[in-house]
Design a protein around this motif. Structure first.
Motif, PDB file in Angstrom:
ATOM      1  N   LYS A  36       0.686  -0.953   0.138  1.00  0.00           N
ATOM      2  CA  LYS A  36      -0.455   0.151  -0.069  1.00  0.00           C
ATOM      3  C   LYS A  36       0.717   1.159  -0.050  1.00  0.00           C
ATOM      4  O   LYS A  36       0.828   2.293  -1.219  1.00  0.00           O
ATOM      5  CB  LYS A  36      -0.572  -0.053   1.040  1.00  0.00           C
ATOM      6  CG  LYS A  36      -1.811   1.024   1.029  1.00  0.00           C
ATOM      7  CD  LYS A  36      -3.053   0.601   1.653  1.00  0.00           C
ATOM      8  CE  LYS A  36      -3.945   1.928   2.079  1.00  0.00           C
ATOM      9  NZ  LYS A  36      -4.677   2.462   3.584  1.00  0.00           N
ATOM     10  N   ALA A  37       2.246   1.074   1.048  1.00  0.00           N
ATOM     11  CA  ALA A  37       2.674   1.737   0.912  1.00  0.00           C
ATOM     12  C   ALA A  37       2.920   3.030   0.018  1.00  0.00           C
ATOM     13  O   ALA A  37       3.733   3.251  -0.548  1.00  0.00           O
ATOM     14  CB  ALA A  37       3.759   2.335   2.315  1.00  0.00           C
ATOM     15  N   LEU A  38       3.881   1.814  -1.320  1.00  0.00           N
ATOM     16  CA  LEU A  38       4.591   2.066  -2.421  1.00  0.00           C
ATOM     17  C   LEU A  38       3.690   2.051  -4.205  1.00  0.00           C
ATOM     18  O   LEU A  38       4.324   2.137  -4.971  1.00  0.00           O
ATOM     19  CB  LEU A  38       5.814   0.511  -2.370  1.00  0.00           C
ATOM     20  CG  LEU A  38       7.026   0.336  -1.585  1.00  0.00           C
ATOM     21  CD1 LEU A  38       7.227  -1.197  -1.561  1.00  0.00           C
ATOM     22  CD2 LEU A  38       7.785   1.897  -2.158  1.00  0.00           C
ATOM     23  N   ASN A  39       2.562   1.645  -3.148  1.00  0.00           N
ATOM     24  CA  ASN A  39       1.421   1.442  -4.263  1.00  0.00           C
ATOM     25  C   ASN A  39       1.652   0.672  -5.859  1.00  0.00           C
ATOM     26  O   ASN A  39       2.062   0.687  -6.318  1.00  0.00           O
ATOM     27  CB  ASN A  39       0.925   2.707  -5.371  1.00  0.00           C
ATOM     28  CG  ASN A  39       0.225   2.549  -6.101  1.00  0.00           C
ATOM     29  OD1 ASN A  39      -0.708   2.186  -6.041  1.00  0.00           O
ATOM     30  ND2 ASN A  39      -0.389   3.911  -7.019  1.00  0.00           N
ATOM     31  N   VAL A  40       2.058  -0.467  -4.852  1.00  0.00           N
ATOM     32  CA  VAL A  40       2.282  -2.020  -5.822  1.00  0.00           C
ATOM     33  C   VAL A  40       1.650  -2.928  -5.472  1.00  0.00           C
ATOM     34  O   VAL A  40       1.368  -2.949  -4.034  1.00  0.00           O
ATOM     35  CB  VAL A  40       3.902  -1.911  -5.596  1.00  0.00           C
ATOM     36  CG1 VAL A  40       4.373  -1.142  -6.066  1.00  0.00           C
ATOM     37  CG2 VAL A  40       4.543  -2.520  -4.497  1.00  0.00           C
ATOM     38  N   GLN A  41       1.571  -4.597  -6.188  1.00  0.00           N
ATOM     39  CA  GLN A  41       1.009  -5.412  -5.729  1.00  0.00           C
ATOM     40  C   GLN A  41       2.052  -6.210  -5.073  1.00  0.00           C
ATOM     41  O   GLN A  41       3.099  -6.016  -5.266  1.00  0.00           O
ATOM     42  CB  GLN A  41       0.999  -5.932  -6.813  1.00  0.00           C
ATOM     43  CG  GLN A  41      -0.041  -5.635  -7.591  1.00  0.00           C
ATOM     44  CD  GLN A  41      -1.751  -5.587  -7.242  1.00  0.00           C
ATOM     45  OE1 GLN A  41      -2.344  -6.953  -6.547  1.00  0.00           O
ATOM     46  NE2 GLN A  41      -2.649  -5.302  -7.285  1.00  0.00           N
ATOM     47  N   ALA A  42       1.788  -7.367  -3.758  1.00  0.00           N
ATOM     48  CA  ALA A  42       2.726  -8.436  -3.019  1.00  0.00           C
ATOM     49  C   ALA A  42       1.853  -9.561  -3.544  1.00  0.00           C
ATOM     50  O   ALA A  42       0.861  -9.553  -3.457  1.00  0.00           O
ATOM     51  CB  ALA A  42       1.981  -7.264  -1.638  1.00  0.00           C
ATOM     52  N   GLU A  43       2.933 -10.011  -3.254  1.00  0.00           N
ATOM     53  CA  GLU A  43       1.986 -11.523  -4.514  1.00  0.00           C
ATOM     54  C   GLU A  43       2.711 -12.822  -3.201  1.00  0.00           C
ATOM     55  O   GLU A  43       3.876 -12.963  -2.854  1.00  0.00           O
ATOM     56  CB  GLU A  43       3.066 -11.993  -5.462  1.00  0.00           C
ATOM     57  CG  GLU A  43       3.240 -10.842  -6.957  1.00  0.00           C
ATOM     58  CD  GLU A  43       2.564 -10.963  -7.995  1.00  0.00           C
ATOM     59  OE1 GLU A  43       1.620 -11.798  -7.575  1.00  0.00           O
ATOM     60  OE2 GLU A  43       2.795 -10.076  -8.878  1.00  0.00           O
ATOM     61  N   ASN A  44       1.701 -13.281  -3.027  1.00  0.00           N
ATOM     62  CA  ASN A  44       2.402 -14.653  -2.468  1.00  0.00           C
ATOM     63  C   ASN A  44       3.180 -15.798  -3.402  1.00  0.00           C
ATOM     64  O   ASN A  44       2.723 -15.965  -4.970  1.00  0.00           O
ATOM     65  CB  ASN A  44       0.967 -15.453  -2.320  1.00  0.00           C
ATOM     66  CG  ASN A  44       1.089 -16.588  -1.173  1.00  0.00           C
ATOM     67  OD1 ASN A  44       1.646 -16.877  -1.074  1.00  0.00           O
ATOM     68  ND2 ASN A  44      -0.608 -16.694   0.023  1.00  0.00           N
ATOM     69  N   VAL A  45       3.946 -16.286  -2.865  1.00  0.00           N
ATOM     70  CA  VAL A  45       5.011 -16.930  -3.965  1.00  0.00           C
ATOM     71  C   VAL A  45       4.193 -18.410  -4.082  1.00  0.00           C
ATOM     72  O   VAL A  45       4.509 -19.507  -5.514  1.00  0.00           O
ATOM     73  CB  VAL A  45       6.337 -17.033  -2.755  1.00  0.00           C
ATOM     74  CG1 VAL A  45       7.471 -16.696  -2.571  1.00  0.00           C
ATOM     75  CG2 VAL A  45       5.883 -18.156  -1.695  1.00  0.00           C
ATOM     76  N   SER A  96       1.153 -18.598  -4.859  1.00  0.00           N
ATOM     77  CA  SER A  96       1.037 -18.615  -6.627  1.00  0.00           C
ATOM     78  C   SER A  96       1.784 -18.443  -7.175  1.00  0.00           C
ATOM     79  O   SER A  96       1.774 -18.234  -8.684  1.00  0.00           O
ATOM     80  CB  SER A  96      -0.175 -17.270  -6.127  1.00  0.00           C
ATOM     81  OG  SER A  96       0.250 -16.267  -6.645  1.00  0.00           O
ATOM     82  N   LYS A  97       2.873 -18.455  -6.681  1.00  0.00           N
ATOM     83  CA  LYS A  97       4.363 -18.676  -8.437  1.00  0.00           C
ATOM     84  C   LYS A  97       3.992 -17.979  -9.369  1.00  0.00           C
ATOM     85  O   LYS A  97       4.042 -17.516 -10.614  1.00  0.00           O
ATOM     86  CB  LYS A  97       4.190 -20.293  -9.081  1.00  0.00           C
ATOM     87  CG  LYS A  97       4.120 -21.665  -7.796  1.00  0.00           C
ATOM     88  CD  LYS A  97       4.003 -22.819  -9.349  1.00  0.00           C
ATOM     89  CE  LYS A  97       3.631 -24.007  -8.294  1.00  0.00           C
ATOM     90  NZ  LYS A  97       5.087 -24.212  -7.208  1.00  0.00           N
ATOM     91  N   PRO A  98       4.142 -16.329  -8.442  1.00  0.00           N
ATOM     92  CA  PRO A  98       4.245 -15.335  -9.509  1.00  0.00           C
ATOM     93  C   PRO A  98       5.166 -15.589 -10.573  1.00  0.00           C
ATOM     94  O   PRO A  98       6.554 -15.759  -9.943  1.00  0.00           O
ATOM     95  CB  PRO A  98       4.894 -14.307  -8.320  1.00  0.00           C
ATOM     96  CG  PRO A  98       4.961 -14.772  -7.105  1.00  0.00           C
ATOM     97  CD  PRO A  98       4.504 -16.771  -6.823  1.00  0.00           C
ATOM     98  N   ILE A  99       5.792 -14.294 -11.961  1.00  0.00           N
ATOM     99  CA  ILE A  99       6.224 -14.221 -12.457  1.00  0.00           C
ATOM    100  C   ILE A  99       6.801 -13.095 -12.310  1.00  0.00           C
ATOM    101  O   ILE A  99       6.133 -12.054 -12.921  1.00  0.00           O
ATOM    102  CB  ILE A  99       6.151 -14.932 -13.867  1.00  0.00           C
ATOM    103  CG1 ILE A  99       6.287 -16.553 -13.971  1.00  0.00           C
ATOM    104  CG2 ILE A  99       7.215 -14.291 -15.037  1.00  0.00           C
ATOM    105  CD1 ILE A  99       5.247 -16.740 -15.319  1.00  0.00           C
TER     106      ILE A  99
END
Ligand code: FMN
Length: 138
Positions: A24-33, A35-38
């Motif tokens: 939220k502070a960075l205005n980006v998404q956080a990804e749970n590993v 879900s095997k993010p690329i």
């Protein structure tokens, strides 16, 4: 701003809370590993996780194993554990073998059963987000 990404691995949701607050502070998404993010190319990667029986979750180790040196410029660990001395050493070892730079490791108080019950609390999370933001701006 640099290309900053956030991944987390969690068993009891503390790391997720930290990750979402930082996202939220960075205005980006956080990804749970899980879900095997690329990720693609990353200037600064935050890896957020707890410690269980002295080590990290297997899903996080598996994810970190899949990272490529040429994609990741620098990494910061945000680690929540009961004991402040316990860090993400298993993750660090994999990254060191890949020659991916781990720039810093910040600790957030975690809990286990009645040990440090109630942590991480709002103050803990606010503090680690503030410290992380300083590293982003560095
Ligand atoms: C099964 C289990 C084992 C744990 N083992 C340790 C440990 O060895 N050392 C430690 O400092 N904390 C330990 N903890 C505390 C967690 O690292 C801490 O609560 C962390 O915030 C959990 O992150 P999470 O909620 O994202 O899973 C353990 C917690 C659990 C649930």
């Amino acid at each position: 701003m640099n290309n900053v990404k956030i991944v987390y691995a969690t068993k009891t949701r503390h790391s997720k809370k930290i990750a979402l607050a930082l996202a939220k502070a960075l205005n980006v998404q956080a990804e749970n590993v899980a879900s095997k993010p690329i990720l693609g190319k990353v200037d600064l990667l935050f890896i957020i996780g707890g410690i269980y029986g002295g080590t990290s979750l297997p899903s996080l180790l598996e994810f970190v194993n899949s990272l490529e040196r040429e994609d990741i410029k620098r990494v910061v660990f945000l680690t929540s554990s009961v004991k402040k001395i316990q860090g993400q050493d298993a993750v660090r070892k994999i990254l060191e073998e890949k020659e991916i730079l781990v720039e810093d490791e910040l600790h957030c108080q975690g809990s286990f059963l009645f040990m440090k019950f109630g942590h991480p609390n709002e103050k803990d999370i606010k503090e680690i987000v503030e410290s992380s933001m300083k590293l982003v701006k560095r």
